[in-house]
Design a protein around this motif. Structure first.
Motif, PDB file in Angstrom:
ATOM      1  N   SER A  48       0.977   5.799   2.849  1.00 49.68           N
ATOM      2  CA  SER A  48       0.070   4.895   2.160  1.00 49.68           C
ATOM      3  C   SER A  48      -0.740   5.631   1.110  1.00 49.68           C
ATOM      4  O   SER A  48      -1.291   6.705   1.371  1.00 49.68           O
ATOM      5  N   ASP A  86      -2.669   0.288   6.972  1.00 47.20           N
ATOM      6  CA  ASP A  86      -3.531   1.420   6.637  1.00 47.20           C
ATOM      7  C   ASP A  86      -4.356   1.879   7.831  1.00 47.20           C
ATOM      8  O   ASP A  86      -4.597   3.085   8.017  1.00 47.20           O
ATOM      9  N   ASN A 134      -3.499   4.784   0.176  1.00 46.64           N
ATOM     10  CA  ASN A 134      -4.916   4.608   0.496  1.00 46.64           C
ATOM     11  C   ASN A 134      -5.407   5.535   1.592  1.00 46.64           C
ATOM     12  O   ASN A 134      -6.594   5.531   1.903  1.00 46.64           O
ATOM     13  N   VAL A 135      -4.503   6.304   2.195  1.00 52.45           N
ATOM     14  CA  VAL A 135      -4.875   7.166   3.320  1.00 52.45           C
ATOM     15  C   VAL A 135      -4.779   8.629   2.908  1.00 52.45           C
ATOM     16  O   VAL A 135      -3.694   9.121   2.567  1.00 52.45           O
ATOM     17  N   ASN A 187       0.804  -1.224   0.000  1.00 55.88           N
ATOM     18  CA  ASN A 187       0.000   0.000   0.000  1.00 55.88           C
ATOM     19  C   ASN A 187       0.839   1.277   0.000  1.00 55.88           C
ATOM     20  O   ASN A 187       0.291   2.380  -0.003  1.00 55.88           O
TER      21      ASN A 187
END
Length: 441
Positions: A373, A357, A375-376, A144
């Motif tokens: 990350s 995450d 995704n964050v 990630n």
């Protein structure tokens, strides 16, 4: 992540820290010379212990701590999920006297004294090249990570460090002053110089407040704008490591630019040479009082209740001038695991939790920082939007690239100090060449 240095700077950090309780942010180690280039315990009632060396203060790992930092919150997640205890071993200047945090890290890793470390880039590069840091590429959290994080922390093909935040440096601008002087925010070095000229004519004696740590951000922005924004990074780094290209050729324009700023009086070189971050003429109080139009600092300094949080004026944080426009400069300090750690697997397990995450979201939302990350995503304070937009569009340069044989962040800082102290640009370039030759040898 941020850079750790001396006792005086830690007093500043107490005012502006947003991540690590006893960390301060700066550009290089507090020294005068350039850097040379679980197994679980047995028994039903046993609790596995992972030792963690860092600048953080937490004397008793079993103590209830209601004022934990964001980093502590993620470590608490690991302790709960894994049933381990993180035993903190803490660096303080009083304990180690003249030794810097980097020097102590090097000694402790080489002696296999701890399992997990929070480490600055130059120490990470040195220890990675010695094979003393574990390869983290097999951790679940790695899939990630942003590509920039992996590039910046890979040594000899091994991922040896992972941060909990990506630190972006930018130019903090008093937009009200710029509007009063009918100035647009600068994009290129030429536009920046013109802004300084007008500001000085308008009575701002020192248009740019500077300290002895962060002026190299101007050099990096100009040196590596093309490499990291359209260039073949792997090929160019390989050419530098092979000696086919010279760091001095990349960096000369940035040093010549700083020399222009010094000669024109746009920065106070004499004061900058002896000033800590957020202190000295042109910085800190002067910037917040509206007496100095611009300073340079890192992302977290703009957050509420930090060094430059809640200003009384319209503040904008932009990238540094370059041929490709406003350019953020990115650095990162990572968590690393000693290859010879007594509790190696336990330390790796802790890493996978605190860099998941879920944990990174807690960290980023607590500190309002850029997450490693992809995704964050965390919303930033309004003054940081210009810088945030650049970073999210992958427009930036790296000031810490573990793939380069010559450590960048600390070495360039020290050579810039030579310039502030009176060295010529040619002398500074010769020093960069000597560092490169020594690394090749």
């Amino acid at each position: 992540m941020k850079r750790f240095f001396g006792a005086r700077a830690r007093r500043v950090a107490a005012l502006c820290a947003v991540a690590l309780a006893a960390c301060a942010l700066t550009a290089c180690a507090a020294g005068d010379e350039p850097a040379r280039n679980l197994a679980a315990q047995t028994g039903d009632d046993a609790t596995a212990t992972v030792t963690f060396f860092s600048p953080m203060e937490k004397a008793n790992p079993d103590a209830e701590n209601t004022a934990r930092t964001a980093s502590d919150l993620t470590i608490a997640m690991a302790e709960e999920q894994l049933g381990v205890t993180l035993a903190y071993r803490t660096y303080t200047a009083e304990d180690y006297q003249d030794k810097t945090y980097d020097e102590v890290c090097l000694d402790r890793v080489r002696a296999d004294q701890d399992d997990l470390y929070l480490m600055n880039p130059d120490a990470m590069v040195a220890l990675g090249k010695e094979g003393r840091l574990a390869d983290l590429s097999g951790l679940s959290c790695v899939q990630n990570l942003r590509e920039v994080v992996k590039v910046a922390n890979t040594v000899d093909g091994k991922l040896v460090g992972i941060p909990q935040e990506v630190v972006a440096y930018g130019l903090f601008v008093n937009k009200d002053i710029f509007d009063e002087c009918k100035l647009e925010l600068p994009n290129t070095p030429e536009e920046f110089l013109e802004c300084c000229r007008v500001l000085k004519e308008k009575g701002y004696d020192t248009p740019l407040g500077a300290n002895r740590w962060w002026l190299e951000t101007f050099v990096f922005a100009q040196a590596y704008a093309d490499m990291y924004n359209g260039g073949d990074v792997a090929a160019e780094v390989a050419a530098l490591n092979a000696g086919e290209a010279r760091y001095s050729d990349y960096m000369r324009p940035g040093f010549e630019f700083l020399k222009q700023l010094m000669d024109a009086g746009y920065i106070n070189a004499e004061n900058a040479l002896v000033s800590e971050a957020f202190e000295g003429a042109g910085e800190g109080v002067d910037f917040m009082a509206g007496n100095t139009p611009m300073v340079m600092a890192y992302w977290g300094a703009a957050n509420t209740d930090t060094a430059y949080g809640n200003p009384s004026f319209n503040m904008q944080v932009i990238g540094f001038p370059s041929a490709k426009g406003q350019m953020p400069v990115v650095s990162m300090t990572g968590y690393s695991v000693a290859a010879g750690a007594e509790n190696l697997q336990g330390a790796l397990d802790v890493m996978d939790v605190i860099l998941s995450d879920e944990a990174l979201k807690v960290y980023a939302e607590t500190n309002r920082v850029i997450s490693p990350s992809m995704n964050v995503q965390v919303d930033c304070v309004e003054p940081l939007r210009p810088l945030s937009e650049k970073v999210e569009a992958d427009t930036y340069v790296l000031a810490t690239n573990a793939g380069m044989d010559v450590e960048q962040w600390g070495n360039v800082c020290l050579v810039v100090r030579d310039l502030l102290g009176g060295a010529s640009v040619d002398e500074c370039m010769a020093k960069l060449d000597a560092l490169q030759d020594a690394a090749a040898a």
